[in-house]
Design an enzyme around this catalytic site. Structure first.
Site, mmCIF file in Angstrom:
data_model
loop_
_atom_site.group_PDB
_atom_site.id
_atom_site.type_symbol
_atom_site.label_atom_id
_atom_site.label_comp_id
_atom_site.label_asym_id
_atom_site.label_seq_id
_atom_site.Cartn_x
_atom_site.Cartn_y
_atom_site.Cartn_z
ATOM 1 N N CYS A 73 0.836 -1.214 0.000
ATOM 2 C CA CYS A 73 0.000 0.000 0.000
ATOM 3 C C CYS A 73 0.866 1.257 0.000
ATOM 4 O O CYS A 73 1.524 1.567 1.009
ATOM 5 C CB CYS A 73 -0.924 -0.034 1.214
ATOM 6 S SG CYS A 73 -1.778 1.523 1.539
ATOM 7 N N CYS A 76 -0.063 3.898 2.615
ATOM 8 C CA CYS A 76 0.348 3.459 3.954
ATOM 9 C C CYS A 76 1.784 3.893 4.239
ATOM 10 O O CYS A 76 2.108 4.338 5.343
ATOM 11 C CB CYS A 76 0.230 1.944 4.075
ATOM 12 S SG CYS A 76 -1.429 1.283 3.890
#
Length: 331
Positions: A73, A76
């Site tokens: 991600c 993230c």
């Protein structure tokens, strides 16, 4: 969030290792020991097995932020250094617990998390608030101040209290009173996204949809990305969509003739949502899920989660809907 309003009060402590993330079956999570605290003892990784101790129990001492993330991600990776920095600077006012949803998907699945990064704050053993996405540092600080209380910022605390009072007035139907308070906050703090979002909500409640759109147009990028602003933008989109869905009376008649007309029921749910009948809207979508999860590629579930995002964590309809959704998915 009170015990009666907490949609997850009966879930934690009994979490299945085979619960799914995003609706897909997941492999059993390994009950590995959680990593030790980093960053002065304020940050750690957790597992499904350790979640109750690391989050539920620990949140009774101070708020615990749970960061759901995955190695693939990109957002993230943007959020991680920022939220860790702010948590460390908070010096124990909150703790941060990180959960890799690839290795431990069941809890994210139970919470209905559809995109990451997602951060949920637990207070007193219960989920209290949250946000999604790689939000700016300033918004993370505001979030922690809201959850844990301001760190010596008297004016910020006063503004937050006024916004909360305005939110209460708006919820009770006092549009004028709420608008006056939101306006006062905007004079003192022109960049206060919550106050602007509240003022736009007042305009929507007064059927001044175009004014609300204008108020939210051409905002600075950081302010436009604020979750409160985004929720109002999505609400306006839902209102615009509902206008094109047809006559609710005709849809009701169609459902009387055929209760399993899922397309008509989906349309009616969207219309009831913008009319303010939130629990009825949620019940229509839950009915579709009980009957046919494959309809519109699980579209009823996806639509319900969108409703929750716009309604907010603390809205009674969100709490009720999440309880029913959890019961449907994990019973």
């Amino acid at each position: 969030m009170s015990g009666n309003d907490n949609p997850y009060s009966n879930s934690f402590g009994q979490m299945s290792a085979t619960a799914s993330y995003g609706g897909a079956p997941a492999a059993p999570a390994q009950a590995a020991a959680a990593a030790p605290m980093a960053g002065g003892g304020y940050i750690k990784d957790t597992t499904t097995a350790a979640f109750s101790k690391d989050v539920i129990e620990e949140s009774r001492n101070q708020p615990v932020l749970v960061d759901f993330w995955a190695p693939w991600c990109g957002p993230c990776k943007q959020l991680t250094p920022v939220i860790e920095k702010v948590v460390n600077e908070a010096q124990g006012r909150v703790k941060l617990v990180k959960m890799n949803i690839d290795d431990h998907p069941s809890i994210a699945g139970q919470l209905g998390i559809q995109s990451i990064p997602a951060v949920i704050a637990f207070v007193g053993g219960r989920p209290a608030d949250g946000f999604m996405g790689a939000v700016p540092e300033s918004q993370i600080r505001e979030f922690i101040d809201r959850i844990a209380g301001p760190a010596g910022a008297d004016q910020a605390a006063e503004i937050e209290a006024v916004v909360a009072e305005a939110d209460g007035l708006l919820a009770s139907g006092d549009i004028n009173g709420a608008a006056q308070l939101y306006g006062a906050v905007m004079q003192a703090d022109p960049d206060n996204a919550k106050a602007l979002a509240g003022m736009a909500q007042c305009m929507i409640s007064a059927n001044q949809h175009e004014r609300a759109r204008e108020a939210l147009s051409e905002l600075p990028e950081e302010m436009a990305a604020d979750p409160a602003i985004q929720a109002v933008v999505k609400k306006l989109e839902q209102i615009e969509e509902a206008r094109k869905l047809g006559d609710p009376v005709a849809l009701e008649q169609a459902l009387s003739a055929n209760p399993d007309d899922h397309e008509a029921r989906m349309k009616l749910a969207k219309i009831r949502n913008v009319e303010g009948a939130r629990e009825e809207a949620a019940d229509h979508l839950l009915y579709i899920m009980r009957k046919d999860r494959t309809f519109d590629d699980d579209g009823a579930r996806r639509q319900l989660l969108q409703f929750f995002e716009v309604w907010g964590f603390k809205d009674p309809a969100s709490a009720s809907g999440r309880r029913k959704l959890s019961a449907l998915l994990f019973s």
